[in-house]
Design an enzyme around this catalytic site. Structure first.
Site, mmCIF file in Angstrom:
data_model
loop_
_atom_site.group_PDB
_atom_site.id
_atom_site.type_symbol
_atom_site.label_atom_id
_atom_site.label_comp_id
_atom_site.label_asym_id
_atom_site.label_seq_id
_atom_site.Cartn_x
_atom_site.Cartn_y
_atom_site.Cartn_z
ATOM 1 N N LEU A 179 77.913 41.260 34.364
ATOM 2 C CA LEU A 179 79.145 42.194 34.880
ATOM 3 C C LEU A 179 78.811 43.695 34.669
ATOM 4 C CD1 LEU A 179 82.161 42.801 35.441
ATOM 5 C CD2 LEU A 179 82.616 42.672 32.874
ATOM 6 N N ASP A 180 79.210 44.253 35.630
ATOM 7 C CA ASP A 180 78.906 45.800 35.953
ATOM 8 C C ASP A 180 80.267 46.327 35.949
ATOM 9 O OD1 ASP A 180 78.118 48.191 36.308
ATOM 10 O OD2 ASP A 180 76.718 47.929 37.846
ATOM 11 N N GLY A 182 82.343 49.429 36.487
ATOM 12 C CA GLY A 182 82.016 50.747 37.164
ATOM 13 C C GLY A 182 80.790 50.648 38.124
ATOM 14 N N GLY A 186 76.654 49.674 43.729
ATOM 15 C CA GLY A 186 76.215 48.132 43.994
ATOM 16 C C GLY A 186 74.798 48.024 43.642
ATOM 17 N N GLU A 208 86.091 53.328 48.405
ATOM 18 C CA GLU A 208 84.902 53.752 49.326
ATOM 19 C C GLU A 208 83.636 52.926 48.731
ATOM 20 O OE1 GLU A 208 84.116 56.432 51.810
ATOM 21 O OE2 GLU A 208 86.411 55.890 52.254
ATOM 22 N N CYS A 368 76.238 71.451 35.859
ATOM 23 C CA CYS A 368 75.967 70.158 35.077
ATOM 24 C C CYS A 368 74.292 70.210 34.701
ATOM 25 C CB CYS A 368 76.093 68.876 35.834
ATOM 26 S SG CYS A 368 78.142 68.486 35.728
#
Length: 398
Positions: A179-180, A182, A186, A208, A368
């Site tokens: 299970l991913d 977030g 993909g 999206e 960042c």
């Protein structure tokens, strides 16, 4: 005549008040320029110049230094002569001197964690448009810290490295379920299916990302291996599913401090006994309310866990820690690659967005990068087992 003299006197007074405030950032020399005056902050030859069209009221700088300076930059009331990234390294390296009035910014810094609000916040960032993200991400469409194993790795190779590294840590075997949480566009699950023949499910709140991930699944004929769902992590226990492995990359930052425990509860509910969970997330050294400008313009509702608070919560879940790794410098390098790509595609981006958005996004990427360089923020991968697992290889680098 008297009115003009009065306005001039007020402007000079505002300048001097602002310069007095900026003198707190004096670790390295820089120049502050207004229309008619220049002021040197610090000692020595200035390495950059901050050019103001007009002074910022000190009351705004005290309310939120990051918002006041950030908005001035977005509106071109503040420009930088010299390298933006280097200027941001200078200021963010002294982040402890920023002012934030938490009473006045309460709702911004501590928004509701209700599902409908958090879905809207996530979509406000990730649903800007796949065409936009494709311009400055690499072809894997990975929007998280890459892993530069070698000095000459380009961004694409470093993102492949990152996913391979995570999958190795998860100790996958054919037929396992993964299970991913977030899942983004993909790439991690696609690589897991292709290389390990696992059965995977990804969840996201971004329409999206959901559409693009489904397109990729069909294009690569991975329908027998992968599914993606538009789902809030809080709905995972209702599925009744159990997974051998769970991974979450760059998602827990969106759940809010009040929900860190709930997030781990939900992982616990769907992870098999002895199963592995890898959490990859942006962290901060200590718990605080974060950067007001980032929360207002880039990641509304975002809060960064400290390592110690996440470890404390995991202990309460009977999650046994196998490994903790800090990838801070990798994210600095990743962001510098993204910012370069952003500038390399500026002509296309100008057709999509106005100048204020472009200046905002440039400030975000460069800021960042500077924040990771200076240690204002870090990134950790934590690998745990659900309860005790005595079946894994005994060496750390299996």
């Amino acid at each position: 005549m008297l009115e003009k003299l009065k306005e001039k006197a007020e402007s000079i007074a505002e300048e001097k008040a602002m310069v007095s405030f900026l003198k707190r950032f004096d670790e390295n020399p820089f120049l502050v320029r207004f229309q008619n005056n220049e002021y040197l902050i610090g000692e020595g030859e200035p390495t950059f110049t901050v050019d103001f069209k007009k002074p910022i009221p000190v009351s705004e700088l005290l309310k939120s230094t990051s918002i006041a300076l950030g908005e001035a930059y977005m509106d071109k009331n503040l420009t930088i002569e010299g390298d933006l990234y280097n200027a941001l390294v200078h200021f963010l390296g002294q982040m402890g001197k920023f002012s934030t009035d938490e009473k006045l910014l309460g709702k911004l810094l501590h928004p509701s964690v209700a599902k409908k609000f958090q879905a809207r916040e996530v979509q406000s960032h990730y649903d800007i448009g796949n065409d936009f993200y494709k311009l400055w991400l690499d072809k894997t469409m990975s929007y998280s810290c890459a892993y530069f194993k070698h000095d000459d790795d380009d961004l694409y190779q470093a993102q492949v490295n990152k996913v391979d590294y995570i999958l190795e840590k998860l100790h996958l075997k054919e037929g396992m379920t993964l299970l991913d949480i977030g899942c983004g566009w993909g790439f991690l699950l696609i690589e897991a299916a292709k290389k390990y023949k696992i059965k995977g499910m990804g969840i996201t709140l971004s329409h999206e990302q959901y559409a693009e991930f489904n397109r990729r699944i069909e294009k690569m004929n991975l329908q027998d291996y992968l599914t993606v769902k538009l789902m809030d992590y809080r709905d995972l226990p209702k599925t009744g599913r159990k997974f051998d492995r769970v991974v979450s990359v760059g998602m827990v930052e969106h759940v809010g401090r009040d929900n860190y425990r709930l997030f781990n509860d939900c992982v616990k509910s769907v992870l098999k006994k002895g199963g592995l969970f890898l959490l990859h997330y942006i962290s901060q050294l200590k718990e605080d309310s974060g950067n007001g400008w980032m929360q207002k313009y880039i990641f509304p509702g975002g809060e960064l866990p400290s390592l110690r608070e996440m470890v404390d919560i995991m202990a309460e879940e009977d999650f046994h820690i196998l490994d903790i790794e800090n990838l801070r410098r990798h994210y600095n390098k990743t962001l510098l690659c993204w910012d370069k790509n952003f500038h390399d595609h500026m002509d296309e981006i100008k057709k999509m967005f106005d100048e204020r958005f472009i200046r905002m996004w440039d400030l975000y990427l460069a800021g960042c990068a500077a924040a990771f360089y200076t240690g204002v923020i870090e990134i950790h991968q934590i690998l745990v087992t659900n309860g005790v697992n005595n079946d894994l290889p005994i060496t750390r680098w299996y």
